[in-house]
Enzyme design. Sequence first.
Site, PDB file in Angstrom:
ATOM      1  N   GLU A   1     -17.759  25.535  -1.567  1.00  0.00           N
ATOM      2  CA  GLU A   1     -17.342  26.445  -2.642  1.00  0.00           C
ATOM      3  C   GLU A   1     -17.265  25.769  -4.007  1.00  0.00           C
ATOM      4  OE1 GLU A   1     -13.934  28.801  -1.582  1.00  0.00           O
ATOM      5  OE2 GLU A   1     -15.045  29.831  -0.025  1.00  0.00           O
TER       6      GLU A   1
ATOM      7  N   GLU B   1     -17.484  30.504   6.789  1.00  0.00           N
ATOM      8  CA  GLU B   1     -16.092  30.974   6.843  1.00  0.00           C
ATOM      9  C   GLU B   1     -16.074  32.488   6.764  1.00  0.00           C
ATOM     10  OE1 GLU B   1     -13.363  29.403   3.855  1.00  0.00           O
ATOM     11  OE2 GLU B   1     -14.216  27.400   4.107  1.00  0.00           O
TER      12      GLU B   1
END
Length: 478
Positions: free
Chosen positions: A167, A379
């Site tokens: 991220e 995720e």
Amino acid sequence: MNGIHMKGGFLWGAASAAYQIEGAFDEDGKGWSIWDKFVRIPGKTFKGTNGNIAVDHYHRWKEDIALMAEMGLKAYRFSISWPRVLPEGSGVPNEKGIAFYSNIIDECLKNGITPMITLYHWDLPQALQDRYGGWESRQCADDFAAYAKLMFERFGDRVKHWITINEQNIFTKFGYVTAWHPPGKFNEKALWLQANHNVNLGHAKAVLAFHDIVPDGKIGVSFAYGPGYAFDCDPANVMACQDYNELENYWWLDVYCYGDYPKAGEAYYRKQGIMPDVSDEDRALLKAASKQLDFLGFNYYHSNVSEANPVDGATEFGHMNNSGEKGSDDVTGVPGLYKNPPNPYLRTTDWDWAIDPVGLTYACRVLTSRYHLPLVISENGLGAFDTLEDGRVHDSYRIGYLREHIEAIETAQEQGCNILAYCVWSFTDLLSWLNGYQKRYGLVYVDREEEEGGSLKRYKKDSFYWYRQVIQSNGSVL
Ligand code: BG6
């Protein structure tokens, strides 16, 4: 209910990150990370929570992997704490730190669990922040690549699935624009873009080093992907959505997969005078690395709506719901371009995240059409308040969320997307960076609150048993 059949060898997984689970923040020679320092600044995290102990995985890893084995997990995605293996960020490795991860890998393999390593899940060595400003310096890209090589050399014989960076869009923006993450700089947009570019270089150098050291391995990234929907068909809103996607998604994804920044994004930042220095050599490096990327990993939690935003409209600095008080999130955006109001068609979590399984199919489709790479959903999960009752947690809401999202993957697979893995966030409950311990994601409950002192005992939630059955049936029993 009849579910799906994923392709043979599909990796049903679960994920975690070092800072959020390990604890032992200064044990066995580990150096401090930027998070170890940041959480000590009053007001930065929910009720001052930190990862000093976290859920004590450092001491309970064997028990945790035994639970994974009991569940029949096929893949475990975890991150390495860079300062645990290189306390100074570079130089002499800490063999005790390396042994910790080596044991985890061996234990996973012994139990038929494929280890998937994330090299960087936000815990930069504080030593590098102090030495040269961390990612603000190009030196950090070289130090990251050297760290990555060390990990490939030590673990590449046993670990074949690697993720460079988690991220990047979140930690760079939160680190340099909103100051919600370390190094906690506010509205430093030029610095943000430069640091971000340096992360790109580090990622590219690691990717380029990888296949020589681990010839039979696969490497990718994990991007926080919130696909954009236009608020409606008003061309102003459709354009706002285009800007949103260009600046919030393709600004990273195009670099990973094409080795190039999107043109409109570059033009916009140039006009603002904040486009970072990108040399021809950098461009060649990014291009070369993009050709070596084996899969595109992304974390999916929700989609986003985009609507035109006047120059005096919503900013990036609105209040973020970190307490679980539903409805306390502000609308944020980039003045003059777009803002992200709530989606009137979708339910939300207590933390105001839209619940949108269709968005996951949509995300897979967009990424497949645009980049033609195999996908890893690194995720996906539901952050919720859980209650422990007589040793059980009846989290039917989490099962419902996961079921709908797994169905969405099946749809994407039927529609031509090549999906290699799906990782539930998270295996055990853990520290949610800014939201403390009460925002729980785990399939396994851990007895701890914001304050230190819980027993740290593990309890299998209903979702644990449910996911075990999903894995056993390769997705056909949902
Ligand atoms: C991702 C991160 O942003 O989402 C995880 O990779 C994080 O580390 C997860 O915990 C959920 O976010 P949050 O803020 O609810 O913990």
